[in-house]
Design a protein around this motif. Sequence first.
Motif, PDB file in Angstrom:
ATOM      1  N   GLN A 115       9.584  26.355 -39.433  1.00 16.05           N
ATOM      2  CA  GLN A 115      10.988  26.944 -39.356  1.00 16.05           C
ATOM      3  C   GLN A 115      10.937  27.658 -37.789  1.00 16.05           C
ATOM      4  OE1 GLN A 115      13.798  26.944 -41.459  1.00 16.05           O
ATOM      5  NE2 GLN A 115      14.767  27.721 -39.595  1.00 16.05           N
TER       6      GLN A 115
ATOM      7  N   ARG B 188      13.779  25.978 -35.456  1.00 13.07           N
ATOM      8  CA  ARG B 188      14.282  26.883 -34.710  1.00 13.07           C
ATOM      9  C   ARG B 188      14.993  26.322 -33.473  1.00 13.07           C
ATOM     10  NH1 ARG B 188      11.661  31.878 -31.760  1.00 13.07           N
ATOM     11  NH2 ARG B 188      13.496  32.968 -30.985  1.00 13.07           N
TER      12      ARG B 188
ATOM     13  N   PHE C   1      17.727  25.867 -42.755  1.00 11.19           N
ATOM     14  CA  PHE C   1      16.627  26.898 -42.913  1.00 11.19           C
ATOM     15  C   PHE C   1      15.535  26.265 -44.006  1.00 11.19           C
ATOM     16  CE2 PHE C   1      20.167  29.120 -41.101  1.00 11.19           C
ATOM     17  CZ  PHE C   1      19.269  30.157 -40.115  1.00 11.19           C
TER      18      PHE C   1
ATOM     19  N   TYR D 276      12.704  27.242 -44.540  1.00 10.53           N
ATOM     20  CA  TYR D 276      12.019  28.607 -45.440  1.00 10.53           C
ATOM     21  C   TYR D 276      12.361  28.776 -46.468  1.00 10.53           C
ATOM     22  CZ  TYR D 276      14.897  32.309 -44.041  1.00 10.53           C
ATOM     23  OH  TYR D 276      16.077  32.822 -44.285  1.00 10.53           O
TER      24      TYR D 276
ATOM     25  N   ILE E  97      11.199  35.958 -40.603  1.00  6.88           N
ATOM     26  CA  ILE E  97      12.037  35.106 -39.932  1.00  6.88           C
ATOM     27  C   ILE E  97      12.879  35.868 -38.945  1.00  6.88           C
ATOM     28  CG2 ILE E  97      13.912  33.416 -40.242  1.00  6.88           C
ATOM     29  CD1 ILE E  97      11.284  32.224 -40.919  1.00  6.88           C
TER      30      ILE E  97
ATOM     31  N   THR F  58      20.204  22.003 -45.132  1.00  8.86           N
ATOM     32  CA  THR F  58      18.958  22.457 -45.682  1.00  8.86           C
ATOM     33  C   THR F  58      18.552  21.924 -46.876  1.00  8.86           C
ATOM     34  OG1 THR F  58      19.713  24.596 -44.539  1.00  8.86           O
ATOM     35  CG2 THR F  58      18.055  24.822 -46.512  1.00  8.86           C
TER      36      THR F  58
END
Length: 169
Positions: free
Chosen positions: A19, A24, A35, A37, A64, A154
């Motif tokens: 991530q 990112r 996302f 994570y 995060i 996601t």
Amino acid sequence: MIIVIGKNILRFLLFILLQITIIRHLDLGIYFNPFLYVTAILMLPFRTDKSLVLLIAFTTGLIIDMFYNTMGMNAAACTFMAYCRPRVFRFYAPVGGYTADATATINSMGIRWMIGYAGTLILLHHFILFYLEIFSFHDFFTTLAKVILSGIATLILLLITEGIFFRSA
């Protein structure tokens, strides 16, 4: 038991690392913000203590937040998602209930269950995250589109990741 704990720690480290180092920095436009994570939280064993899940989610969100400079928004969204997790488990429970060895994976529960369970929690996470980000309902539909499209991105990333890394033998 130690193997399960080790796998989960490794999964958290891998997803957080992916991530903050790769995802990112992807430029997919304003509507697509995957996302990955959150997958680590979603795939925690069913029988993990609720308090521990909340603590893990909060800590993951804070990590995060440090890299995204979002001042607790990810921590809040992850904690809310972890809070809703048992209710979503009950909502998507199979007719006979969950077996003792069941895990929150496609291999254990099936693709339809995973899409429903993960999709619901991902949308809740993204809803909280993106509305905290703008802290207003002024651009409600624009933000809602961002929630839905980022949630789909996601979920697709989660399914691809699980297909690559967590195939059954």
